[in-house]
Design a protein around this motif. Sequence first.
Motif, PDB file in Angstrom:
ATOM      1  N   ALA A 219       0.817  -1.220   0.000  1.00  0.00           N
ATOM      2  CA  ALA A 219       0.000   0.000   0.000  1.00  0.00           C
ATOM      3  C   ALA A 219       0.848   1.266   0.000  1.00  0.00           C
ATOM      4  O   ALA A 219       0.371   2.340  -0.389  1.00  0.00           O
ATOM      5  CB  ALA A 219      -0.926  -0.009   1.216  1.00  0.00           C
ATOM      6  N   LEU A 220       2.109   1.150   0.426  1.00  0.00           N
ATOM      7  CA  LEU A 220       2.994   2.326   0.467  1.00  0.00           C
ATOM      8  C   LEU A 220       3.635   2.653  -0.877  1.00  0.00           C
ATOM      9  O   LEU A 220       4.310   3.676  -1.008  1.00  0.00           O
ATOM     10  CB  LEU A 220       4.120   2.102   1.492  1.00  0.00           C
ATOM     11  N   TYR A 221       3.431   1.813  -1.879  1.00  0.00           N
ATOM     12  CA  TYR A 221       4.132   1.989  -3.153  1.00  0.00           C
ATOM     13  C   TYR A 221       3.877   3.370  -3.768  1.00  0.00           C
ATOM     14  O   TYR A 221       4.810   4.072  -4.168  1.00  0.00           O
ATOM     15  CB  TYR A 221       3.710   0.893  -4.125  1.00  0.00           C
ATOM     16  N   GLU A 222       2.617   3.770  -3.835  1.00  0.00           N
ATOM     17  CA  GLU A 222       2.291   5.053  -4.455  1.00  0.00           C
ATOM     18  C   GLU A 222       2.621   6.235  -3.556  1.00  0.00           C
ATOM     19  O   GLU A 222       2.783   7.357  -4.032  1.00  0.00           O
ATOM     20  CB  GLU A 222       0.808   5.081  -4.820  1.00  0.00           C
ATOM     21  N   VAL A 223       2.755   5.985  -2.261  1.00  0.00           N
ATOM     22  CA  VAL A 223       3.045   7.071  -1.317  1.00  0.00           C
ATOM     23  C   VAL A 223       4.525   7.426  -1.312  1.00  0.00           C
ATOM     24  O   VAL A 223       4.894   8.606  -1.311  1.00  0.00           O
ATOM     25  CB  VAL A 223       2.592   6.673   0.105  1.00  0.00           C
ATOM     26  N   GLU A 224       5.377   6.417  -1.323  1.00  0.00           N
ATOM     27  CA  GLU A 224       6.814   6.637  -1.136  1.00  0.00           C
ATOM     28  C   GLU A 224       7.616   6.709  -2.432  1.00  0.00           C
ATOM     29  O   GLU A 224       8.722   7.227  -2.442  1.00  0.00           O
ATOM     30  CB  GLU A 224       7.395   5.525  -0.248  1.00  0.00           C
ATOM     31  N   GLY A 225       7.111   6.181  -3.518  1.00  0.00           N
ATOM     32  CA  GLY A 225       7.877   6.153  -4.744  1.00  0.00           C
ATOM     33  C   GLY A 225       8.705   4.884  -4.865  1.00  0.00           C
ATOM     34  O   GLY A 225       8.964   4.190  -3.874  1.00  0.00           O
ATOM     35  N   LEU A 226       9.164   4.600  -6.085  1.00  0.00           N
ATOM     36  CA  LEU A 226       9.781   3.315  -6.382  1.00  0.00           C
ATOM     37  C   LEU A 226      11.060   3.067  -5.587  1.00  0.00           C
ATOM     38  O   LEU A 226      11.229   1.997  -4.986  1.00  0.00           O
ATOM     39  CB  LEU A 226      10.087   3.220  -7.883  1.00  0.00           C
TER      40      LEU A 226
END
Length: 307
Positions: free
Chosen positions: A242-249
């Motif tokens: 779920a953190l993928y779009e929040v933190e960046g690749l």
Amino acid sequence: MEIMKYFTPFAPLLAGWCLLMLTSSMHTISALNGVLQLLLFLFVVCLPIWRTGRMSYVDIGWPWGLVVIGILTFILSDGHWIRTSIVSLAYIFVGARMGLGALKLWKLGFMKTEFPRYEYQKLRWKKSGKTNIPLAMQMEALVQGFANASFLAIPAFIIGTNSNPEIAILEIIGLLVWFAAFAFESVADIQKLKFLQAMKKAGEKNRVCNVGLWRYSRHPNYFAEWMVWNGFIIAAIPSLIALYEVEGLVIWVLLLVGLLFASRIMYTTLVYLTGAVPSEYYSVQKRPEYREYQQTTNMFFPYKQNN
């Protein structure tokens, strides 16, 4: 430089803490955790080590550091309250269980002599060329604190970011692994205690405990402790996704590496640093039957070898 060998173990742990500080969702809680872990280890571990010359105080500081992680996760995390409460209570329970046990040992006077696993550390330092033992002791203690500030906090802090009210199947699996591992460790501890009591009653000393779970692993308690952490890591995977779009690749990939590295850290510690290997170094010397036990029973993973 010669002095650098004392600070080398800090490098990956400092990198892990810096990674948490670079996240947009966990930098505040990670900064506060870092400060509190430093203060905890300074007063509970480093100062007593400096005064007594014994490292056994790490056994007090490290588990109470886990309690700090649990409390911070409960108070400061923005995730769904059920998920946050479960992981917070799990950390607090694991830490307080070991921490209270360590305080009991301290109160009974067992810390007036150095624990064998920390005596073994001094042998490792000598072999690696570390001759300044007081400095090595302080650095080793702080390494434990930095582990709490970095990789060992990553599962809790990641889970604490997830506001999704739906509980994922991996979270359930992780929780079940945690419960099973804790039960496994408790059974192993009870079996060992009953064996020692029986040997004491029979007037026999230095016998090898090879009953129950100890027939399948020479250190089932250490294996179970490792699986406790693997349970945390499994449970953190849905929250990490779920953190993928929040933190960046880039940050996301590094968090994934950090999450997996937490398992590696615990395995290395429980097998090589303060766990199985140090324990067996002295067991072989004290227990005549231990070499045969080594030939028939796996050291870590439960598996009964053929004679």
